[in-house]
Design an enzyme around this catalytic site. Structure first.
Site, PDB file in Angstrom:
ATOM      1  N   LYS A 112       0.819  -1.209   0.000  1.00  0.00           N
ATOM      2  CA  LYS A 112       0.000   0.000   0.000  1.00  0.00           C
ATOM      3  C   LYS A 112       0.858   1.266   0.000  1.00  0.00           C
ATOM      4  CE  LYS A 112      -3.816  -2.467   0.516  1.00  0.00           C
ATOM      5  NZ  LYS A 112      -3.390  -3.865   0.697  1.00  0.00           N
TER       6      LYS A 112
HETATM    7  C1  LIG Z   1      -4.174  -4.966   0.320  1.00  0.00           C
HETATM    8  C2  LIG Z   1      -3.481  -6.270   0.308  1.00  0.00           C
HETATM    9  C3  LIG Z   1      -3.865  -7.295  -0.570  1.00  0.00           C
HETATM   10  C4  LIG Z   1      -5.039  -7.145  -1.511  1.00  0.00           C
HETATM   11  O1  LIG Z   1      -4.819  -6.170  -2.496  1.00  0.00           O
HETATM   12  P1  LIG Z   1      -6.069  -5.610  -3.298  1.00  0.00           P
HETATM   13  O2  LIG Z   1      -5.554  -4.435  -4.056  1.00  0.00           O
HETATM   14  O3  LIG Z   1      -7.076  -5.222  -2.284  1.00  0.00           O
HETATM   15  O4  LIG Z   1      -6.550  -6.711  -4.189  1.00  0.00           O
HETATM   16  C5  LIG Z   1      -3.141  -8.466  -0.549  1.00  0.00           C
HETATM   17  N1  LIG Z   1      -2.104  -8.641   0.287  1.00  0.00           N
HETATM   18  C6  LIG Z   1      -1.707  -7.678   1.143  1.00  0.00           C
HETATM   19  C7  LIG Z   1      -0.561  -7.945   2.051  1.00  0.00           C
HETATM   20  C8  LIG Z   1      -2.373  -6.458   1.182  1.00  0.00           C
HETATM   21  O5  LIG Z   1      -1.967  -5.503   2.027  1.00  0.00           O
END
Ligand SMILES: *Cc1c(COP(=O)(O)O)cnc(C)c1O
Length: 494
Positions: A112
């Protein structure tokens, strides 16, 4: 470049406005009117670029109203020594056919950060462009990683406040500790008695709440989103698909033009959708593997063309993927369904009313040409963590392990041509409980001791931002019911 809502083809906004608003007033998501093409020749020129320079080249294509100097400043600041790896998104090779793209070297140790280190700058620039002078209140619902990354990105940013909601029992201990100890004068964190879908639905409803919007407006405030429903979250994510491609080319793992597959652990469909957009722009991408945990609503959708959320959400060892309403799938349906706002409005109304919808043959075929679905349960995920370490000496977190497990399944059952990049979405240290368990070890209650144990066991370094956690004071302990979210927002944004 004009941006449309996925649910309305008649009105459009600028990129800056799409970022400022976060979500369209009709409940739809903003999408660019077209995908700027990157030719083979242009791709060759991108190969030697650093991550920040690549981010500049890609994002300015979508934001022509910004001056080059502005975007250049943003990308330089966003992808520098705030990341613990000079490469920002380093690629590790596992074997001839498989690499791992590490997207967790940012300040919160999850992918993120790739977008949320950039979004606050983009948002500040967009506010200026749109002449918006009201204070922006960022709302985020989090399945664990978005919340911390958004808090870290927006903490003490002038003219902003941020309010994060997380499902009380739906995040890992470390994820929770990261959020409730967040510093900054403009931040607030609150847990909701419910799961991620309850939390996200309550937050999304607030964006559609005209009364609340008007009330806030009168007090000089307005709401925006740090979730991947915001175009400003998706746009920076396109960059690392290109970066993975250029890294493979630089290392001679592939020749320019060769197709590469990506395997993506998926929840809200934001990460993998950025890969789809990169492919549509002309990056040579073969298949996109959509990997789910036991909440396999997307696996079923890709197999049958029916999206059916009518099932219990289960809490798994990969909490950031414990989602049944994958918001960004709406954008994919729009792109593959002839960009027909009325159709999307209809499908989303069905989902809202009856919990399911079915897509036609054309959409199914368009999606099936690129996406392959698969899922792994927790037992299998732990086995993958152990096996990956035994085979390659490489430590992965549970989400990345879901991806690698599904990739193995697909290679066993079908022909998968070309090199595959497994997207690694978080540091294993955020999920010590599961990872230690996978190695047959107990998980100490004491957080620093957990880190020590995992570090000793695997010979890997404890990420610095996590090592510092133990010394941080807990600041936020509120828990509310899901029907109290509106009141809470009202109380803390006024
Ligand atoms: C947010 C997240 C996901 C999922 O990603 P999306 O964009 O919501 O599909 C998978 N793994 C981790 C560690 C995340 O932080």
């Amino acid at each position: 470049m004009r941006y449309f809502s996925t649910r309305d083809n008649t009105r459009h906004v600028s990129g800056a406005e799409a970022i400022v608003r976060g979500q369209a007033p009709d409940g739809g998501l903003y999408v660019p009117e077209s995908f700027p093409a990157i030719s083979g020749e242009e791709l060759a020129k991108l190969v030697p670029l650093s991550y920040a320079d690549l981010a500049f080249c890609v994002t300015k294509l979508y934001l022509p109203e910004f001056a080059d100097e502005e975007i250049y400043e943003f990308t330089k600041q966003s992808y520098g020594d705030n990341f613990s790896s000079p490469e920002i998104a380093p690629l590790r090779s596992l074997n001839e056919d498989t690499s791992v793209l590490e997207l967790w070297h940012g300040p919160t140790c999850a992918f993120k950060d790739m977008a949320l280190q950039y979004l606050p700058r983009l948002l500040a620039g967009s506010l200026k462009k749109t002449g918006e002078t009201k204070e922006v209140c960022i709302l985020a619902a989090t399945s664990g990683d978005t919340g911390k990354a958004a808090l870290e990105g927006f903490a003490d940013v002038d003219g902003t406040r941020i309010l994060v909601f997380y499902p009380r029992d739906g995040v890992s201990d470390i994820q929770k500790l990261q959020m409730i100890s967040q510093t900054g004068g403009n931040v607030r964190v609150c847990s909701v008695n419910g799961n991620f879908d309850d939390t996200q639905t309550a937050v999304k409803a607030i964006f559609g709440d005209a009364l609340l919007r008007d009330e806030l407006e009168r007090s000089g405030k307005f709401l925006s989103s740090a979730n991947s429903i915001n175009w400003g979250r998706l746009l920076p994510q396109i960059v690392y698909y290109l970066y993975a491609y250029t890294s493979l080319t630089r290392r001679g793992k592939i020749a320019l033009g060769d197709k590469v597959n990506f395997c993506v652990p998926t929840g809200n469909f934001g990460n993998i959708l950025a890969g789809y957009i990169a492919k549509e722009m002309g990056v040579p991408i073969g298949k996109l593997i959509c990997a789910s945990n036991s909440n396999k609503v997307l696996t079923d959708f890709l197999a049958k063309g029916v999206y059916d959320k009518r099932r219990e959400l289960v809490l798994t060892a990969s909490p950031s993927m414990d989602i049944l309403i994958s918001s960004n799938l709406e954008r994919l349906l729009y792109f593959t369904g002839g960009r027909d706002g009325n159709l999307i409005k209809e499908l989303m109304a069905k989902l809202n009313k009856s919990g399911k919808y079915e897509v036609d043959e054309n959409i199914r075929a368009a999606i099936g040409g690129t996406f392959i679905g698969g899922y792994n349960d927790d037992e299998r995920t732990k086995t993958t963590i152990k096996d990956t370490f035994r085979e390659y000496g490489y430590l992965v977190d549970p989400h990345t392990a879901v991806g690698l497990g599904v990739l193995n399944d697909i290679r066993r059952d079908t022909e998968l041509d070309g090199h595959t990049v497994a997207v690694s979405a978080a540091s294993a240290y955020k999920f010590c409980e599961t990872v230690l368990d996978a190695f047959g070890e107990d998980c100490p209650d004491d957080v620093p001791m957990r880190f020590e144990r995992l570090s000793k066991l695997t010979g890997t370094l404890i990420p610095e931002p996590l090592a510092e956690l133990a010394d941080k004071a807990v600041r936020f302990t509120d828990t509310i019911e899901k029907d109290e979210v509106r009141e809470y927002v009202w109380q803390y944004t006024r």
